[in-house]
Design a protein around this motif. Structure first.
Motif, PDB file in Angstrom:
ATOM      1  N   ARG A  45       0.839  -1.185   0.000  1.00  0.00           N
ATOM      2  CA  ARG A  45       0.000   0.000   0.000  1.00  0.00           C
ATOM      3  C   ARG A  45       0.883   1.248   0.000  1.00  0.00           C
ATOM      4  N   GLU A  46       0.565   2.206  -0.854  1.00  0.00           N
ATOM      5  CA  GLU A  46       1.372   3.402  -0.968  1.00  0.00           C
ATOM      6  C   GLU A  46       0.533   4.655  -0.776  1.00  0.00           C
ATOM      7  N   THR A  47       1.184   5.700  -0.304  1.00  0.00           N
ATOM      8  CA  THR A  47       0.530   6.984  -0.125  1.00  0.00           C
ATOM      9  C   THR A  47       0.314   7.659  -1.468  1.00  0.00           C
ATOM     10  N   VAL A  48      -0.882   8.171  -1.691  1.00  0.00           N
ATOM     11  CA  VAL A  48      -1.185   8.996  -2.856  1.00  0.00           C
ATOM     12  C   VAL A  48      -1.082  10.470  -2.488  1.00  0.00           C
ATOM     13  N   ALA A 108       1.097   3.564   7.907  1.00  0.00           N
ATOM     14  CA  ALA A 108       1.183   3.175   9.310  1.00  0.00           C
ATOM     15  C   ALA A 108       0.828   4.311  10.254  1.00  0.00           C
ATOM     16  N   SER A 109       0.851   5.545   9.778  1.00  0.00           N
ATOM     17  CA  SER A 109       0.532   6.697  10.613  1.00  0.00           C
ATOM     18  C   SER A 109      -0.970   6.901  10.793  1.00  0.00           C
ATOM     19  N   PHE A 110      -1.783   6.224   9.991  1.00  0.00           N
ATOM     20  CA  PHE A 110      -3.224   6.439   9.986  1.00  0.00           C
ATOM     21  C   PHE A 110      -3.942   5.298  10.701  1.00  0.00           C
ATOM     22  N   GLY A 111      -4.903   5.652  11.554  1.00  0.00           N
ATOM     23  CA  GLY A 111      -5.557   4.667  12.394  1.00  0.00           C
ATOM     24  C   GLY A 111      -6.939   4.238  11.966  1.00  0.00           C
TER      25      GLY A 111
END
Length: 123
Positions: A45-48, A108-111
């Motif tokens: 999974r990658e950040t957009v 990983a920073s998002f919950g």
């Protein structure tokens, strides 16, 4: 935590556009940083892109910079991802996510996470 519901995915030809929406429910939406992420089969999974609480700052991956725009309307508890000039390599499941008062740009920073919506770009 905040509950997230996504919409707007679909099939589009290369060069076309789509707008994804993510509606949130819960307390203090304006205090959450929001992000859009994507995952293609066999990849991580990658950040957009991400947008800070109250929309003061944005971040974009190099691969989408200049083509995608993230925005939010806090009065509607909604975050958007406008995708223009789509390419076949943009094909993935797209997820929205929330981070309370955070500054991180990695998954990983998002919950809190939405269910995901499929975007397919054909050549």
């Amino acid at each position: 935590q905040v509950q997230l519901v996504e919409s707007g995915g679909g099939l589009v030809q290369a060069g076309g556009s789509l707008r994804l929406s993510c509606a949130a429910s819960g307390r203090s939406f304006s205090n959450y940083a929001m992000g859009w992420f994507r995952q293609a089969p066999g990849t991580e999974r990658e950040t957009v892109g991400t947008i800070s609480w109250r929309g003061s700052r944005t971040y974009y991956a190099d691969s989408v910079k200049g083509r995608f725009t993230i925005s939010r309307v806090d009065s509607k508890s909604t975050v958007y991802l406008q995708m223009n000039s789509l390419k076949p390599e943009d094909t993935a499941v797209y997820y929205c996510a929330a981070q309370l008062f955070g500054l991180g740009t990695t998954a990983a920073s998002f919950g809190s996470w939405g269910q995901g919506t499929q975007v397919t770009v054909s050549s």
